[in-house]
Design an enzyme around this catalytic site. Structure first.
Site, PDB file in Angstrom:
ATOM      1  N   GLY A  46      17.693   1.219 -18.366  1.00 19.01           N
ATOM      2  CA  GLY A  46      19.141   1.431 -18.334  1.00 19.01           C
ATOM      3  C   GLY A  46      19.755   0.912 -19.612  1.00 19.01           C
ATOM      4  N   GLN A  51      26.245  -1.901 -25.306  1.00 20.16           N
ATOM      5  CA  GLN A  51      24.978  -2.386 -25.855  1.00 20.16           C
ATOM      6  C   GLN A  51      24.615  -1.686 -27.169  1.00 20.16           C
ATOM      7  OE1 GLN A  51      22.806  -2.041 -21.851  1.00 20.16           O
ATOM      8  NE2 GLN A  51      21.908  -3.879 -22.753  1.00 20.16           N
ATOM      9  N   CYS A  94      17.472  -7.763 -19.469  1.00 17.45           N
ATOM     10  CA  CYS A  94      18.550  -7.043 -20.142  1.00 17.45           C
ATOM     11  C   CYS A  94      18.128  -6.833 -21.589  1.00 17.45           C
ATOM     12  CB  CYS A  94      19.847  -7.848 -20.061  1.00 17.45           C
ATOM     13  SG  CYS A  94      21.232  -7.030 -20.889  1.00 17.45           S
ATOM     14  N   LEU A  95      18.257  -5.597 -22.074  1.00 16.18           N
ATOM     15  CA  LEU A  95      17.845  -5.306 -23.452  1.00 16.18           C
ATOM     16  C   LEU A  95      18.671  -6.089 -24.460  1.00 16.18           C
ATOM     17  CD1 LEU A  95      17.328  -1.432 -23.224  1.00 16.18           C
ATOM     18  CD2 LEU A  95      15.569  -3.215 -23.252  1.00 16.18           C
ATOM     19  N   HIS A 136      24.015  -3.412 -12.557  1.00 13.23           N
ATOM     20  CA  HIS A 136      23.805  -4.137 -13.821  1.00 13.23           C
ATOM     21  C   HIS A 136      24.519  -3.402 -14.967  1.00 13.23           C
ATOM     22  CE1 HIS A 136      21.029  -6.377 -16.746  1.00 13.23           C
ATOM     23  NE2 HIS A 136      21.582  -5.440 -17.500  1.00 13.23           N
ATOM     24  N   GLU A 137      24.327  -2.086 -15.037  1.00 14.69           N
ATOM     25  CA  GLU A 137      24.920  -1.315 -16.139  1.00 14.69           C
ATOM     26  C   GLU A 137      26.443  -1.258 -16.010  1.00 14.69           C
ATOM     27  OE1 GLU A 137      23.023  -0.964 -18.484  1.00 14.69           O
ATOM     28  OE2 GLU A 137      21.121  -1.155 -17.451  1.00 14.69           O
ATOM     29  N   HIS A 140      28.102  -4.233 -17.411  1.00 12.91           N
ATOM     30  CA  HIS A 140      28.279  -4.209 -18.872  1.00 12.91           C
ATOM     31  C   HIS A 140      29.615  -3.570 -19.255  1.00 12.91           C
ATOM     32  CE1 HIS A 140      24.605  -5.808 -20.574  1.00 12.91           C
ATOM     33  NE2 HIS A 140      23.833  -5.002 -19.867  1.00 12.91           N
TER      34      HIS A 140
HETATM   35 ZN    ZN Z   1      21.839  -5.317 -19.556  1.00 13.85          ZN
END
Ligand code: ZN
Length: 164
Positions: A46, A51, A94-95, A136-137, A140
């Site tokens: 995701g 991000q 998380c990236l 989660h997304e 963000h």
């Molecule tokens: Zn994340």
């Protein structure tokens, strides 16, 4: 298509509430393609617009490609209509916070509505891993990262792990 650089915490863009997408333009379609490409290259399941440093309400997911079942999805202006009262704990990476896995408690199912790239309003109930992923997304897009959902003690531990 092009790979975008992934913004890492504590960049202020990850703590900013994103603006709605007003119109699905060529630029928005290109952003969606770039986000999917960047997510696969990371590799992740995701990725949300902030991000890659774009502060609009769009995220992409593919929860099953790592098991050989590609399922790219693009969510524009997503909203949770309803969340289950039942909560579950899950491990989330998380990236934007590479190397840190956090234990997060969330509703185990959510009813999400969003606009597709084709402009259709879509409504779907998510459960299990997919439910945690879309929550989660969506976090963000509201300027919330996993660390913000931890107790002070767990957050301090995660931040120390990130700094190490
Ligand atoms: Zn994340």
């Amino acid at each position: 298509m092009s790979l975008r650089e992934i913004v890492t915490w504590p960049d202020a863009r990850l703590s900013t509430r994103c603006d709605p997408v007003d119109e699905i333009t060529a630029e928005i379609r290109a952003q969606a393609e770039d986000m999917l490409e960047t997510m696969y290259a990371a590799p992740g399941r995701g990725l949300a617009a902030p991000q890659i440093g774009v502060l609009n309400r769009m995220f992409v997911t593919d929860v099953s490609w790592k098991e050989g079942r590609p399922d790219p999805q693009v969510y524009i202006n997503p909203e949770i209509l309803q969340a289950s009262e039942t909560l579950v704990d899950g491990d989330e990476g998380c990236l934007s916070i590479p190397g840190v896995t956090t234990r997060i408690t969330r509703p185990d199912s959510v009813h999400l509505v969003w606009t597709s790239l084709e402009g259709a309003r879509i409504s779907q109930v998510f459960t299990g891993f997919a439910a945690a992923c879309v929550q989660h997304e969506l976090d963000h897009l509201n300027g919330i990262v996993t660390l913000d959902r931890l107790s002070a003690e767990d957050r301090a531990r995660a931040e120390a792990e990130y700094a190490a």
